[in-house]
Design a protein around this motif. Structure first.
Motif, PDB file in Angstrom:
ATOM      1  N   GLY A 176     -24.883  13.789  -3.052  1.00  0.00           N
ATOM      2  CA  GLY A 176     -23.520  13.990  -2.595  1.00  0.00           C
ATOM      3  C   GLY A 176     -23.178  15.433  -2.313  1.00  0.00           C
ATOM      4  N   HIS A 177     -24.138  16.323  -2.379  1.00  0.00           N
ATOM      5  CA  HIS A 177     -23.902  17.741  -2.120  1.00  0.00           C
ATOM      6  C   HIS A 177     -23.478  17.925  -0.662  1.00  0.00           C
ATOM      7  CE1 HIS A 177     -24.673  22.056  -1.768  1.00  0.00           C
ATOM      8  NE2 HIS A 177     -24.778  22.103  -3.087  1.00  0.00           N
ATOM      9  N   PRO A 178     -22.494  18.811  -0.398  1.00  0.00           N
ATOM     10  CA  PRO A 178     -22.023  19.003   0.985  1.00  0.00           C
ATOM     11  C   PRO A 178     -23.082  19.541   1.934  1.00  0.00           C
ATOM     12  CG  PRO A 178     -21.060  20.639  -0.498  1.00  0.00           C
ATOM     13  CD  PRO A 178     -21.701  19.607  -1.357  1.00  0.00           C
ATOM     14  N   ALA A 179     -24.179  20.101   1.402  1.00  0.00           N
ATOM     15  CA  ALA A 179     -25.241  20.616   2.268  1.00  0.00           C
ATOM     16  C   ALA A 179     -26.224  19.529   2.687  1.00  0.00           C
ATOM     17  CB  ALA A 179     -25.999  21.744   1.565  1.00  0.00           C
ATOM     18  N   MET A 180     -26.072  18.311   2.151  1.00  0.00           N
ATOM     19  CA  MET A 180     -26.919  17.194   2.558  1.00  0.00           C
ATOM     20  C   MET A 180     -26.394  16.618   3.871  1.00  0.00           C
ATOM     21  SD  MET A 180     -29.394  16.565   0.346  1.00  0.00           S
ATOM     22  CE  MET A 180     -29.882  16.655  -1.397  1.00  0.00           C
ATOM     23  N   LYS A 181     -27.246  16.526   4.895  1.00  0.00           N
ATOM     24  CA  LYS A 181     -26.794  16.176   6.235  1.00  0.00           C
ATOM     25  C   LYS A 181     -27.405  14.879   6.791  1.00  0.00           C
ATOM     26  CE  LYS A 181     -24.394  19.998   6.594  1.00  0.00           C
ATOM     27  NZ  LYS A 181     -22.911  19.970   6.558  1.00  0.00           N
ATOM     28  N   LEU A 182     -28.392  14.301   6.139  1.00  0.00           N
ATOM     29  CA  LEU A 182     -29.032  13.116   6.706  1.00  0.00           C
ATOM     30  C   LEU A 182     -28.125  11.900   6.586  1.00  0.00           C
ATOM     31  CD1 LEU A 182     -32.726  13.361   5.404  1.00  0.00           C
ATOM     32  CD2 LEU A 182     -31.754  14.242   7.531  1.00  0.00           C
ATOM     33  N   PRO A 183     -28.047  11.062   7.618  1.00  0.00           N
ATOM     34  CA  PRO A 183     -27.280   9.819   7.513  1.00  0.00           C
ATOM     35  C   PRO A 183     -27.996   8.827   6.606  1.00  0.00           C
ATOM     36  CG  PRO A 183     -28.417   9.939   9.625  1.00  0.00           C
ATOM     37  CD  PRO A 183     -28.621  11.262   8.956  1.00  0.00           C
ATOM     38  N   PRO A 184     -27.283   7.825   6.078  1.00  0.00           N
ATOM     39  CA  PRO A 184     -27.884   6.883   5.123  1.00  0.00           C
ATOM     40  C   PRO A 184     -29.170   6.235   5.609  1.00  0.00           C
ATOM     41  CG  PRO A 184     -25.513   6.611   5.157  1.00  0.00           C
ATOM     42  CD  PRO A 184     -25.827   7.581   6.250  1.00  0.00           C
ATOM     43  N   ALA A 185     -29.238   5.847   6.876  1.00  0.00           N
ATOM     44  CA  ALA A 185     -30.444   5.170   7.376  1.00  0.00           C
ATOM     45  C   ALA A 185     -31.666   6.069   7.312  1.00  0.00           C
ATOM     46  CB  ALA A 185     -30.213   4.690   8.812  1.00  0.00           C
ATOM     47  N   VAL A 186     -31.477   7.338   7.604  1.00  0.00           N
ATOM     48  CA  VAL A 186     -32.610   8.277   7.544  1.00  0.00           C
ATOM     49  C   VAL A 186     -32.953   8.585   6.091  1.00  0.00           C
ATOM     50  CG1 VAL A 186     -33.443  10.553   8.244  1.00  0.00           C
ATOM     51  CG2 VAL A 186     -31.986   9.233   9.784  1.00  0.00           C
ATOM     52  N   ASN A 187     -31.933   8.656   5.230  1.00  0.00           N
ATOM     53  CA  ASN A 187     -32.211   8.832   3.803  1.00  0.00           C
ATOM     54  C   ASN A 187     -33.066   7.689   3.271  1.00  0.00           C
ATOM     55  OD1 ASN A 187     -30.952  11.318   3.009  1.00  0.00           O
ATOM     56  ND2 ASN A 187     -28.950  10.341   3.277  1.00  0.00           N
ATOM     57  N   LEU A 188     -32.758   6.470   3.660  1.00  0.00           N
ATOM     58  CA  LEU A 188     -33.550   5.320   3.209  1.00  0.00           C
ATOM     59  C   LEU A 188     -34.977   5.415   3.733  1.00  0.00           C
ATOM     60  CD1 LEU A 188     -33.857   2.593   1.818  1.00  0.00           C
ATOM     61  CD2 LEU A 188     -32.888   1.510   3.872  1.00  0.00           C
ATOM     62  N   LEU A 189     -35.128   5.827   4.969  1.00  0.00           N
ATOM     63  CA  LEU A 189     -36.462   5.989   5.539  1.00  0.00           C
ATOM     64  C   LEU A 189     -37.262   7.019   4.748  1.00  0.00           C
ATOM     65  CD1 LEU A 189     -38.349   5.275   7.989  1.00  0.00           C
ATOM     66  CD2 LEU A 189     -37.407   7.326   9.091  1.00  0.00           C
ATOM     67  N   ALA A 190     -36.634   8.145   4.410  1.00  0.00           N
ATOM     68  CA  ALA A 190     -37.318   9.205   3.675  1.00  0.00           C
ATOM     69  C   ALA A 190     -37.692   8.761   2.264  1.00  0.00           C
ATOM     70  CB  ALA A 190     -36.439  10.452   3.621  1.00  0.00           C
ATOM     71  N   VAL A 191     -36.809   7.999   1.617  1.00  0.00           N
ATOM     72  CA  VAL A 191     -37.127   7.491   0.272  1.00  0.00           C
ATOM     73  C   VAL A 191     -38.325   6.551   0.336  1.00  0.00           C
ATOM     74  CG1 VAL A 191     -36.288   6.056  -1.630  1.00  0.00           C
ATOM     75  CG2 VAL A 191     -34.786   7.777  -0.607  1.00  0.00           C
ATOM     76  N   ALA A 192     -38.367   5.694   1.351  1.00  0.00           N
ATOM     77  CA  ALA A 192     -39.511   4.793   1.509  1.00  0.00           C
ATOM     78  C   ALA A 192     -40.800   5.580   1.693  1.00  0.00           C
ATOM     79  CB  ALA A 192     -39.284   3.869   2.704  1.00  0.00           C
ATOM     80  N   HIS A 193     -40.746   6.629   2.492  1.00  0.00           N
ATOM     81  CA  HIS A 193     -41.941   7.447   2.722  1.00  0.00           C
ATOM     82  C   HIS A 193     -42.342   8.209   1.456  1.00  0.00           C
ATOM     83  CE1 HIS A 193     -41.256   7.536   7.363  1.00  0.00           C
ATOM     84  NE2 HIS A 193     -41.644   6.362   6.909  1.00  0.00           N
ATOM     85  N   TYR A 194     -41.355   8.643   0.695  1.00  0.00           N
ATOM     86  CA  TYR A 194     -41.622   9.297  -0.591  1.00  0.00           C
ATOM     87  C   TYR A 194     -42.483   8.381  -1.476  1.00  0.00           C
ATOM     88  CZ  TYR A 194     -40.398  11.557  -5.106  1.00  0.00           C
ATOM     89  OH  TYR A 194     -40.436  12.170  -6.332  1.00  0.00           O
ATOM     90  N   LEU A 195     -42.098   7.119  -1.551  1.00  0.00           N
ATOM     91  CA  LEU A 195     -42.831   6.167  -2.390  1.00  0.00           C
ATOM     92  C   LEU A 195     -44.203   5.837  -1.801  1.00  0.00           C
ATOM     93  CD1 LEU A 195     -39.834   3.797  -3.229  1.00  0.00           C
ATOM     94  CD2 LEU A 195     -40.873   5.517  -4.731  1.00  0.00           C
ATOM     95  N   GLU A 196     -44.291   5.754  -0.474  1.00  0.00           N
ATOM     96  CA  GLU A 196     -45.584   5.492   0.165  1.00  0.00           C
ATOM     97  C   GLU A 196     -46.573   6.606  -0.132  1.00  0.00           C
ATOM     98  OE1 GLU A 196     -45.071   4.811   4.361  1.00  0.00           O
ATOM     99  OE2 GLU A 196     -43.396   3.449   4.017  1.00  0.00           O
ATOM    100  N   VAL A 197     -46.098   7.836  -0.059  1.00  0.00           N
ATOM    101  CA  VAL A 197     -46.978   8.979  -0.278  1.00  0.00           C
ATOM    102  C   VAL A 197     -47.426   9.063  -1.730  1.00  0.00           C
ATOM    103  CG1 VAL A 197     -47.020  11.510  -0.306  1.00  0.00           C
ATOM    104  CG2 VAL A 197     -46.186  10.300   1.706  1.00  0.00           C
ATOM    105  N   LEU A 198     -46.592   8.600  -2.652  1.00  0.00           N
ATOM    106  CA  LEU A 198     -47.018   8.547  -4.055  1.00  0.00           C
ATOM    107  C   LEU A 198     -48.295   7.714  -4.201  1.00  0.00           C
ATOM    108  CD1 LEU A 198     -43.815   8.101  -6.262  1.00  0.00           C
ATOM    109  CD2 LEU A 198     -45.447   9.990  -6.342  1.00  0.00           C
TER     110      LEU A 198
END
Length: 587
Positions: A176-198
């Motif tokens: 929720g920090h004001p410097a966070m700029k990604l929209p929710p759909a891209v945030n979800l994509l990045a979280v999925a990739h985070y887990l894939e890379v693990l």
């Protein structure tokens, strides 16, 4: 002008402990900063008097992220001192081990250590999985996991964590920090990739277990490599080079190519499109003073430009039209100073070449500091304030790392560095100067990782071809016994670690280590300022950065993380009695 003091201590999601303090001006931008390594590395003291053939096993434990690179630098240093030439297979296997390290380190750095500076995990709960799947198909059409159901499953996993009140690996983020700029759909994509890379990082390091016996800290050997080669025995799946393990490593290399092309590179482009201002912030010494030792020799025992694939050189004062040659043996080139470091030299203001290096700790608070020696609130800049020494090249502070390598590669017209970099900049509609930034470091690392996946595949093929030609030699043991060594000798093992220029230096007398010094990438980048007041790379990179919320200084973390700090490499702390010296609670 009113000033506000900001302290981040410790900086987390890095290896080791780093303290950063900054001064915020009236315009909300940082006007001054200091970085402090708060732990002392004692490996130089521990190694004195030991067998040089064992040094790699000690220094490799400096870090658990960059694993084998310290061992590689150490065996190169000892081989240089004694005059050992390694076989072709050993050179190829070392390149495979190192390429594997690069791929693992770069991917882990972006996703597990830096991505959460840009990605709002909790925001992903507001995403429409259909939109996320459409974005995935657009930016990575070859990615096998682009179904709506897949992203809905990821979203549900995160939802369960949030509802439980325990975010697990996503805990303590600036959601929720004001410097966070990604929209929710891209945030979800990045979280999925985070887990894939693990999952992927666990797979890629299995190459280390085949060639080095284990990961982290694979085995190395003065004179070559320790893994046996036997293509006649195809049944073993363990630590042996044969047809089975060669084929398996080839499959892993192809998987690495796919992951970087379909996940890492597209994510870097996505971050860049939503955070264009971060091609302005975090410059520091980027594009001004940059250094690379060069690495990945493709001709065994040859470190000339025709052999090394990562270029060697130094750039000074932003002049990209002139690249100076670098000689780590030259006492006029590489020196370490302790003007603002908690060590003492016979001549306080004189730098020492690592062969003459001294590791004599001398802790004291700089005058004007606020606090005590065991708990300080604010460190004054006029004195010693870090356990990190200050290395310089011909008297200059230098930036090292993937961005330095990329810029030097462009300046030296090295195609595999120049062409992908200029192509990406053109795609993003950015000039070269934009690369000298926080996001520029991430982009340089991603491009290097992509190149490295193809080099890994090449080296596995080269090793296969050399073995099939009848060469199964993995080590040169001609000078293994100390009786064959010179009575007194010295060597250096320059490498390019994933984080930047690394060199271990040794002085051997009567078969034992008389002196050992390590000048590591984070020592270059995190060093305190010079006696003339020139700031270190980290310190300079923060100047001019605006903070959206000074109580949650996310922007400081973004830029510091872009260097991939490894304070365990630059500093180390131990007690002779082995007791706990301090306890740190990270909030």
């Amino acid at each position: 002008m009113s000033e506000r003091r900001i302290v981040v201590d410790p900086v987390t999601r890095i290896e080791g402990h780093l303290r950063v303090q900054a001064v915020l001006g009236d315009d909300g931008k940082i006007v001054d900063s200091m970085s402090t390594g708060t732990m002392w590395r004692g490996l130089e003291v521990i190694l004195k008097g030991r067998d040089p053939r064992d040094a790699w096993a000690f220094v490799e434990r400096i870090c658990g992220v960059c694993t084998g690179i310290h061992a590689l630098s150490a065996v190169r240093a000892v081989e240089d001192a004694i005059g050992i030439k390694i076989p072709k297979n050993a050179n190829l296997i070392r390149n495979i081990l190192n390429a594997t390290l690069y791929i693992h380190d770069h991917i882990v750095h972006f996703y597990q250590l830096s991505a959460l500076d840009w990605v709002d995990v909790v925001s992903a709960l507001d995403a429409d999985p259909r939109e996320t799947a459409a974005i995935q198909q657009k930016i990575s059409p070859r990615h096998p996991l682009a179904a709506v159901g897949y992203f809905r499953d990821v979203q549900n996993r995160v939802k369960k964590l949030v509802e439980s009140g325990q975010l697990s690996i996503f805990n303590k983020g600036y959601w929720g920090h004001p410097a966070m700029k990604l929209p929710p759909a891209v945030n979800l994509l990045a979280v999925a990739h985070y887990l894939e890379v693990l999952d992927f990082q666990r797979e890629v390091v299995r190459i280390h277990t085949i060639l080095g016996g284990k990961n982290p800290h694979p085995n190395y050997l003065v004179g070559g490599v320790a893994c046996p080669i036997n293509v006649h025995d195809t049944g073993a799946q363990g630590t042996m080079v044969n047809e089975v393990t060669l084929n398996y490593m080839r499959q892993v290399a192809q998987h690495a190519i796919d992951v970087v092309a379909n996940v890492y590179i597209p994510d870097i482009k996505a971050i860049a499109s939503f955070y264009p201002d971060w091609f302005k912030y975090g410059k520091g010494l980027a594009g001004i003073n940059m250094l690379s030792y060069g690495d990945f020799p493709e001709i065994a025992n040859d470190y000339s430009d025709k052999s090394i694939q990562i270029p060697r050189g130094a750039i000074l004062n932003g002049n990209l039209n002139e690249v100076f040659d670098v000689d780590t043996r030259d006492p006029e080139q590489v020196q370490e100073f302790v003007d603002h470091s908690w060590y003492k030299y016979p001549e306080a203001d004189k730098g020492l070449h690592p062969w003459d290096g001294i590791t004599d700790q001398h802790y004291e608070l700089p005058p004007g500091s606020d606090g005590t020696e065991t708990k300080f609130n604010w460190l004054a800049p006029d004195g010693k304030y870090s356990w990190i020494k200050s290395p310089r090249w011909r008297g200059h502070m230098m930036e090292v790392g993937p961005l330095a390598r990329m810029v030097i590669g462009i300046a030296k017209n090295v195609p595999h560095f120049k062409e992908p970099a200029l192509e990406l900049l053109k795609e993003l509609n950015l000039p070269l100067e934009a690369a000298f930034s926080t996001l520029g470091r991430h982009a340089a690392r991603a491009l290097e990782c992509q190149w490295m996946t193809h080099k890994l595949a090449q080296y596995i093929d080269d090793l296969t071809a050399n073995i099939k030609a009848g060469d199964e030699t993995a080590a040169n043991m001609e000078f293994w016994e100390p009786k064959t060594w010179p009575k007194e000798c010295r060597g250096v093992g320059p490498c390019e670690a994933p984080r930047g220029a690394l060199a271990h230096y040794c002085v051997i007398k009567n078969g034992r280590l008389e002196n050992w010094q390590a000048v590591v990438p984070t020592t270059w980048n995190a060093s305190p300022r010079s006696s003339e007041g020139q700031k270190g790379t980290y310190e300079l990179s923060l100047i001019g950065t605006p903070l959206a919320d000074p109580k949650r200084p996310l922007e400081i973390i973004r830029t510091i993380h872009s260097f991939d700090p490894c304070l365990a490499c630059a500093t180390h702390l131990y007690s002779p009695e082995g007791e706990e010296l301090t306890s740190v609670q990270v909030c």
